[in-house]
Design a protein around this motif. Sequence first.
Motif, PDB file in Angstrom:
ATOM      1  N   ALA A 156     -10.041  -6.837  14.818  1.00  0.00           N
ATOM      2  CA  ALA A 156      -8.950  -7.533  15.503  1.00  0.00           C
ATOM      3  C   ALA A 156      -8.809  -7.027  16.935  1.00  0.00           C
ATOM      4  CB  ALA A 156      -7.648  -7.343  14.740  1.00  0.00           C
ATOM      5  N   ILE A 157      -8.908  -5.720  17.114  1.00  0.00           N
ATOM      6  CA  ILE A 157      -8.803  -5.145  18.456  1.00  0.00           C
ATOM      7  C   ILE A 157      -9.967  -5.610  19.330  1.00  0.00           C
ATOM      8  CG2 ILE A 157      -8.892  -2.979  19.756  1.00  0.00           C
ATOM      9  CD1 ILE A 157      -7.308  -1.725  17.398  1.00  0.00           C
ATOM     10  N   ILE A 158     -11.177  -5.637  18.758  1.00  0.00           N
ATOM     11  CA  ILE A 158     -12.342  -6.112  19.506  1.00  0.00           C
ATOM     12  C   ILE A 158     -12.156  -7.568  19.902  1.00  0.00           C
ATOM     13  CG2 ILE A 158     -14.804  -6.667  19.303  1.00  0.00           C
ATOM     14  CD1 ILE A 158     -15.079  -4.116  17.599  1.00  0.00           C
ATOM     15  N   PHE A 178      -5.607 -15.344  16.988  1.00  0.00           N
ATOM     16  CA  PHE A 178      -6.030 -14.851  15.682  1.00  0.00           C
ATOM     17  C   PHE A 178      -6.171 -13.332  15.669  1.00  0.00           C
ATOM     18  CE2 PHE A 178      -8.021 -19.217  15.017  1.00  0.00           C
ATOM     19  CZ  PHE A 178      -6.931 -19.662  14.280  1.00  0.00           C
ATOM     20  N   GLY A 179      -6.559 -12.740  16.773  1.00  0.00           N
ATOM     21  CA  GLY A 179      -6.665 -11.292  16.855  1.00  0.00           C
ATOM     22  C   GLY A 179      -5.312 -10.621  16.714  1.00  0.00           C
ATOM     23  N   ILE A 180      -4.312 -11.198  17.348  1.00  0.00           N
ATOM     24  CA  ILE A 180      -2.955 -10.638  17.248  1.00  0.00           C
ATOM     25  C   ILE A 180      -2.420 -10.788  15.829  1.00  0.00           C
ATOM     26  CG2 ILE A 180      -0.563 -10.947  18.022  1.00  0.00           C
ATOM     27  CD1 ILE A 180      -1.740 -11.640  20.802  1.00  0.00           C
ATOM     28  N   VAL A 181      -2.654 -11.955  15.237  1.00  0.00           N
ATOM     29  CA  VAL A 181      -2.220 -12.159  13.846  1.00  0.00           C
ATOM     30  C   VAL A 181      -2.922 -11.165  12.920  1.00  0.00           C
ATOM     31  CG1 VAL A 181      -2.306 -13.780  11.906  1.00  0.00           C
ATOM     32  CG2 VAL A 181      -1.594 -14.582  14.161  1.00  0.00           C
ATOM     33  N   ALA A 182      -4.214 -10.975  13.094  1.00  0.00           N
ATOM     34  CA  ALA A 182      -4.961 -10.031  12.253  1.00  0.00           C
ATOM     35  C   ALA A 182      -4.457  -8.606  12.441  1.00  0.00           C
ATOM     36  CB  ALA A 182      -6.452 -10.120  12.577  1.00  0.00           C
ATOM     37  N   LEU A 183      -4.126  -8.235  13.664  1.00  0.00           N
ATOM     38  CA  LEU A 183      -3.620  -6.886  13.926  1.00  0.00           C
ATOM     39  C   LEU A 183      -2.264  -6.671  13.256  1.00  0.00           C
ATOM     40  CD1 LEU A 183      -4.429  -4.326  15.409  1.00  0.00           C
ATOM     41  CD2 LEU A 183      -3.235  -5.179  17.406  1.00  0.00           C
ATOM     42  N   VAL A 184      -1.398  -7.674  13.310  1.00  0.00           N
ATOM     43  CA  VAL A 184      -0.091  -7.569  12.652  1.00  0.00           C
ATOM     44  C   VAL A 184      -0.267  -7.452  11.142  1.00  0.00           C
ATOM     45  CG1 VAL A 184       2.030  -8.866  12.144  1.00  0.00           C
ATOM     46  CG2 VAL A 184       1.181  -8.745  14.487  1.00  0.00           C
ATOM     47  N   LEU A 185      -1.158  -8.273  10.571  1.00  0.00           N
ATOM     48  CA  LEU A 185      -1.393  -8.202   9.132  1.00  0.00           C
ATOM     49  C   LEU A 185      -2.014  -6.863   8.720  1.00  0.00           C
ATOM     50  CD1 LEU A 185      -2.661 -11.824   8.404  1.00  0.00           C
ATOM     51  CD2 LEU A 185      -0.425 -10.831   7.867  1.00  0.00           C
ATOM     52  N   ALA A 186      -2.899  -6.339   9.555  1.00  0.00           N
ATOM     53  CA  ALA A 186      -3.500  -5.033   9.256  1.00  0.00           C
ATOM     54  C   ALA A 186      -2.450  -3.930   9.296  1.00  0.00           C
ATOM     55  CB  ALA A 186      -4.631  -4.743  10.232  1.00  0.00           C
ATOM     56  N   ASN A 187      -1.520  -4.013  10.234  1.00  0.00           N
ATOM     57  CA  ASN A 187      -0.449  -3.010  10.307  1.00  0.00           C
ATOM     58  C   ASN A 187       0.466  -3.100   9.089  1.00  0.00           C
ATOM     59  OD1 ASN A 187      -1.321  -1.848  12.681  1.00  0.00           O
ATOM     60  ND2 ASN A 187      -0.119  -3.216  13.960  1.00  0.00           N
ATOM     61  N   LYS A 188       0.740  -4.332   8.628  1.00  0.00           N
ATOM     62  CA  LYS A 188       1.545  -4.484   7.415  1.00  0.00           C
ATOM     63  C   LYS A 188       0.810  -3.924   6.206  1.00  0.00           C
ATOM     64  CE  LYS A 188       4.269  -8.517   8.714  1.00  0.00           C
ATOM     65  NZ  LYS A 188       4.568  -9.927   8.416  1.00  0.00           N
ATOM     66  N   ALA A 189      -0.487  -4.188   6.113  1.00  0.00           N
ATOM     67  CA  ALA A 189      -1.278  -3.672   4.999  1.00  0.00           C
ATOM     68  C   ALA A 189      -1.335  -2.150   5.029  1.00  0.00           C
ATOM     69  CB  ALA A 189      -2.684  -4.259   5.041  1.00  0.00           C
ATOM     70  N   THR A 190      -1.390  -1.576   6.214  1.00  0.00           N
ATOM     71  CA  THR A 190      -1.391  -0.113   6.344  1.00  0.00           C
ATOM     72  C   THR A 190      -0.073   0.464   5.844  1.00  0.00           C
ATOM     73  OG1 THR A 190      -2.891  -0.221   8.225  1.00  0.00           O
ATOM     74  CG2 THR A 190      -1.618   1.796   7.979  1.00  0.00           C
ATOM     75  N   ALA A 191       1.030  -0.183   6.204  1.00  0.00           N
ATOM     76  CA  ALA A 191       2.339   0.293   5.758  1.00  0.00           C
ATOM     77  C   ALA A 191       2.458   0.208   4.234  1.00  0.00           C
ATOM     78  CB  ALA A 191       3.444  -0.521   6.422  1.00  0.00           C
ATOM     79  N   ILE A 192       1.964  -0.879   3.647  1.00  0.00           N
ATOM     80  CA  ILE A 192       2.007  -1.022   2.192  1.00  0.00           C
ATOM     81  C   ILE A 192       1.135   0.040   1.527  1.00  0.00           C
ATOM     82  CG2 ILE A 192       1.327  -2.540   0.291  1.00  0.00           C
ATOM     83  CD1 ILE A 192       2.172  -4.897   2.076  1.00  0.00           C
ATOM     84  N   TYR A 193      -0.022   0.281   2.090  1.00  0.00           N
ATOM     85  CA  TYR A 193      -0.927   1.293   1.540  1.00  0.00           C
ATOM     86  C   TYR A 193      -0.297   2.684   1.589  1.00  0.00           C
ATOM     87  CZ  TYR A 193      -4.784   4.574   1.185  1.00  0.00           C
ATOM     88  OH  TYR A 193      -5.585   5.631   0.825  1.00  0.00           O
ATOM     89  N   LEU A 194       0.350   3.004   2.703  1.00  0.00           N
ATOM     90  CA  LEU A 194       0.933   4.342   2.856  1.00  0.00           C
ATOM     91  C   LEU A 194       2.100   4.578   1.902  1.00  0.00           C
ATOM     92  CD1 LEU A 194       0.746   4.799   6.724  1.00  0.00           C
ATOM     93  CD2 LEU A 194      -0.725   5.802   4.966  1.00  0.00           C
ATOM     94  N   GLU A 195       2.752   3.501   1.442  1.00  0.00           N
ATOM     95  CA  GLU A 195       3.845   3.663   0.472  1.00  0.00           C
ATOM     96  C   GLU A 195       3.313   4.097  -0.894  1.00  0.00           C
ATOM     97  OE1 GLU A 195       6.064   0.056   0.306  1.00  0.00           O
ATOM     98  OE2 GLU A 195       6.824   0.268   2.347  1.00  0.00           O
TER      99      GLU A 195
END
Length: 82
Positions: free
Chosen positions: A41-43, A6-23
């Motif tokens: 997620a990292i913790i 679940f931590g890895i899934v959350a990290l991937v989703l957070a990275n996708k959300a960051t990319a969407i936000y930066l657009e």
Amino acid sequence: MLGLIFGIVALVLANKATAIYLENPENYTDYGNVKTGKILAIIGIVLSVIYLIMTIGAISFFGFENIQNEELMREKMEELLG
């Protein structure tokens, strides 16, 4: 083990959300939730890895059969502690 997954899934989703936000940052109001999710997620990943390492260490030190049998585990701990 589930925490690691679940931590890895959350990290991937957070990275996708960051990319969407930066657009289009003007379309979103609270980027802090994404940062908080990424930190949590990292913790979660770090704690899961530490637990996994401790479990592997216990199995390699005590043996799988000793861990499964309560009496053998008690004897091993008494030998270890004196």
